[in-house]
Design a protein around this motif. Structure first.
Motif, short mmCIF file in Angstrom:
data_model
loop_
_atom_site.label_atom_id
_atom_site.label_comp_id
_atom_site.label_asym_id
_atom_site.label_seq_id
_atom_site.Cartn_x
_atom_site.Cartn_y
_atom_site.Cartn_z
N UNK A 305 0.84 -1.16 0.05
CA UNK A 305 0.05 0.07 -0.10
C UNK A 305 0.91 1.22 0.00
N UNK A 306 1.43 1.48 -1.23
CA UNK A 306 2.41 2.51 -1.30
C UNK A 306 1.82 4.05 -0.87
N UNK A 316 4.33 14.86 4.32
CA UNK A 316 4.77 16.22 3.40
C UNK A 316 4.62 16.09 2.09
N UNK A 317 5.43 16.44 1.22
CA UNK A 317 5.07 16.22 -0.44
C UNK A 317 5.31 14.94 -0.95
N UNK A 318 5.61 14.03 -0.25
CA UNK A 318 5.93 12.54 -0.82
C UNK A 318 4.82 12.10 -1.52
N UNK A 319 4.98 11.39 -2.60
CA UNK A 319 3.95 10.98 -3.29
C UNK A 319 4.21 9.49 -3.85
N UNK A 320 3.27 8.64 -3.80
CA UNK A 320 3.47 7.27 -4.58
C UNK A 320 3.88 7.39 -5.87
N UNK A 321 4.66 6.78 -6.52
CA UNK A 321 5.18 6.59 -7.88
C UNK A 321 4.87 5.39 -8.41
N UNK A 322 4.75 5.63 -9.90
CA UNK A 322 4.44 4.40 -10.66
C UNK A 322 5.63 3.55 -11.40
N UNK A 323 6.61 4.65 -11.61
CA UNK A 323 7.76 3.79 -12.24
C UNK A 323 9.08 4.22 -11.71
N UNK A 324 10.02 3.64 -12.21
CA UNK A 324 11.47 3.56 -11.81
C UNK A 324 12.24 4.76 -11.88
N UNK A 325 11.61 5.96 -11.33
CA UNK A 325 12.20 7.20 -11.84
C UNK A 325 11.39 8.13 -10.99
N UNK A 326 12.05 9.40 -10.69
CA UNK A 326 11.26 10.46 -10.31
C UNK A 326 10.27 11.18 -11.00
N UNK A 338 0.43 -0.08 -14.09
CA UNK A 338 0.52 0.32 -13.05
C UNK A 338 -0.03 -0.66 -12.00
N UNK A 339 0.43 -0.75 -10.70
CA UNK A 339 0.09 -1.73 -9.87
C UNK A 339 -0.54 -1.16 -8.64
N UNK A 340 -1.99 -0.91 -8.64
CA UNK A 340 -2.70 -0.27 -7.57
C UNK A 340 -2.74 -1.20 -6.31
N UNK A 341 -2.90 -0.93 -5.18
CA UNK A 341 -2.96 -1.58 -3.72
C UNK A 341 -4.25 -2.65 -4.10
N UNK A 342 -3.86 -3.87 -3.98
CA UNK A 342 -5.01 -4.76 -4.34
C UNK A 342 -4.66 -6.29 -3.69
N UNK A 343 -4.72 -6.34 -2.27
CA UNK A 343 -4.17 -7.54 -1.84
C UNK A 343 -4.92 -9.06 -2.15
N UNK A 475 10.89 -3.81 -10.33
CA UNK A 475 11.03 -3.08 -9.24
C UNK A 475 9.61 -3.05 -8.52
N UNK A 476 9.47 -2.58 -7.34
CA UNK A 476 8.43 -2.02 -6.55
C UNK A 476 8.68 -0.50 -6.53
N UNK A 477 8.32 0.26 -7.52
CA UNK A 477 8.44 1.80 -7.29
C UNK A 477 7.44 1.87 -6.00
N UNK A 478 8.08 2.83 -5.12
CA UNK A 478 7.32 3.26 -3.76
C UNK A 478 6.88 4.62 -3.95
N UNK A 479 7.74 5.74 -3.46
CA UNK A 479 7.27 6.81 -3.32
C UNK A 479 8.41 7.62 -3.53
#
Length: 510
Positions: A305-306, A316-326, A338-343, A475-479
């Motif tokens: 659950x990113x 703060x200004x942190x955001x979930x990211x979908x890809x392997x970069x900022x 993209x991989x939405x949170x879906x257990x 990868x699992x790009x997180x935030x």
């Protein structure tokens, strides 16, 4: 060229009165002195011999390169250079400004630029970024009193970046001086070093002969003092008592608590740093690892659950990211999965991969234990038996570089560079110890993006690479991260987009 190595652990003092200054300088506008806390000590004030973040912050005050990173656009713009031209893909011609002075009063010339880069190209000089520069720069030559030519070994789009961030200009003969590291730093930045006490403090004063047409001209504060205060609690006490004016890199929970006290303000800003999980798709650590199965990697992506982690833990200004970069980096545009949170989907994918009851997994981490524990909790919730191996950075780096990890949580700041080459490129080139994909085709695509200066072609190649990484769930790009600053209400400080403060922009509120 005669080689004399800078002495990195020896202080120098300029002027007899400097030694009489008290260790805890008075902070605040009353004596026009900004006092900033450093958590880590610098062993040198010479950026050519430092890779620390503290050294980068300091060098943007004391040094200028040919280019700089615009704090608003994050583009690379001329600084000591007046103009530049790409004559070919591998030849860069630069004309210098004619009014740039070193702190000793001498004027910058082409001779100084040639000397600086030839010093870096010399393997025996042992500069911190020499190996990187030698990887793309073949030679540098003087074309005239203010004109220099750079001959590249290959097309390299990050040449301006390296010149902006890694190579401050030095006066010809600097490292041939018999005083070696005892001599004062002779930079061309808006501040000059007045005192350097290793492990204790660094004192700067505004350089009044700084060139007025510089994009960094107009520094408002006369003096700056950087005090080394490793303990976070001590920094907080000093801020509350007026001993310092600014704390940087403040954890969110500390920023929450301290900013609620009187006499303290909080600033939040963006950071190019991102957090991620690397999964051993190549099976380096274990050829029979479940990580070699695409559906397992996809399941792990869906399990975390990113959004909640970025909102409640990073904040703060942190955001979930979908890809392997900022998202602020050039080339970070993709349209892959993209991989939405879906257990539930994660459990289904595990079952389809042949692991209906889950499997055992070691997750390695070295920082932000609370976030690592949240990731472990999410993975356990879909049936994985996760053992968190939380270790020191040196152990983590050794295990990662030896390809002995099945999965690891880490972060990367890209050196503050707003370009996908500094994130995607670093992690997925063929010779990178961080690359656990084993995907030769992907590595070739990433390398191709680093071998052309055509921006449209670079965008296309990075899109192709990022889509491939997402499709294969390497990868699992997180935030993205957020920067927190605590400061005295008397101080005004613009917040940059890349998380690196430009203290030459600081001013006292009227």
């Amino acid at each position: 060229m005669k080689i004399r190595y800078p002495v990195r652990v020896r202080a120098f003092l300029v002027g007899m009165m400097v030694s009489l200054l008290p260790l805890t300088a008075s902070a605040g506008p009353s004596d026009d002195t900004l006092v900033v806390a450093f958590s880590k000590a610098l062993t040198t004030v010479d950026r050519l011999y430092s890779i620390q973040r503290e050294g980068l912050i300091l060098s943007r005050l004391t040094d200028d390169g040919l280019f700089f990173v615009d704090p608003d656009t994050l583009e690379f713009e001329p600084l000591a250079a007046a103009s530049y031209t790409w004559a070919t893909d591998t030849r860069l011609d630069i004309t210098l400004r004619d009014n740039v002075r070193f702190h000793d009063g001498s004027r910058l010339s082409a001779d100084d630029v040639v000397y600086t880069f030839r010093w870096v190209l010399n393997k025996d000089s042992d500069t911190s970024r020499g190996a990187v520069i030698r990887g793309w720069l073949d030679s540098v030559e003087k074309l005239g009193p203010l004109r220099v030519r750079f001959n590249l070994k290959m097309p390299y789009p990050m040449a301006l970046r390296d010149m902006a961030i890694s190579i401050p200009l030095r006066k010809s003969g600097t490292y041939d001086d018999p005083r070696g590291g005892d001599q004062p730093l002779n930079g061309i930045g808006p501040y000059r070093v007045k005192q350097f006490d290793v492990g204790r403090r660094i004192v700067l004063e505004r350089f009044e002969d700084y060139y007025p047409d510089s994009p960094k001209a107009g520094a408002r504060i006369r003096n700056m003092v950087f005090r080394v205060i490793p303990d976070e609690g001590t920094q907080q006490a000093e801020l509350l008592s007026g001993g310092i004016d600014l704390m940087m890199d403040v954890p969110p929970d500390v920023a929450d608590n301290v900013s609620a006290l009187p006499g303290v303000e909080r600033l939040e800003g963006n950071d190019i740093r991102i957090g991620y999980l690397t999964l051993d798709a190549a099976g380096y650590a274990d050829p029979d690892s479940p990580m070699t199965h695409l559906k397992v990697r996809q399941a792990i992506n869906h399990a975390i659950n990113r959004e909640a982690i970025s909102r409640y833990l990073v904040r703060g200004s942190a955001r979930a990211i979908p890809y392997a970069c900022h998202p602020r980096q050039f080339g970070c545009q993709a349209d892959g999965p993209r991989y939405p949170y879906d257990p539930e989907k994660a459990r289904r994918l595990l079952a389809e991969a042949g692991y209906p009851e889950g499997f055992s997994l070691k997750l390695w981490a070295y920082r932000e234990k609370i976030i690592a524990e949240a990731i472990v909790s999410d993975l356990k919730a879909v049936g994985l038996d996760v053992d968190l191996r939380y270790v020191k950075l040196n152990v983590f780096s050794k295990m990662r570089n030896d390809h002995r990890m099945g999965a690891f949580f880490a972060s990367y700041g890209s050196g503050g560079t707003a370009d996908a080459s500094a994130s995607t490129g670093v992690h997925f080139t063929a010779n990178s110890n961080r690359n656990y994909s084993g995907d030769e085709s992907l590595s070739k695509t990433v390398l191709a993006a680093e071998r052309t200066i055509d921006p449209d072609e670079r965008r296309r190649l990075y899109r192709e690479a990022l889509n491939r990484i997402a499709e294969q769930a390497y990868w699992v790009p997180l935030f993205s991260y957020s920067q927190n600053y605590l400061l005295t209400p008397a101080l005004s400080l613009p917040v940059s987009e890349d998380g690196v403060p430009r203290l030459w922009q600081a001013a006292w509120r009227q």
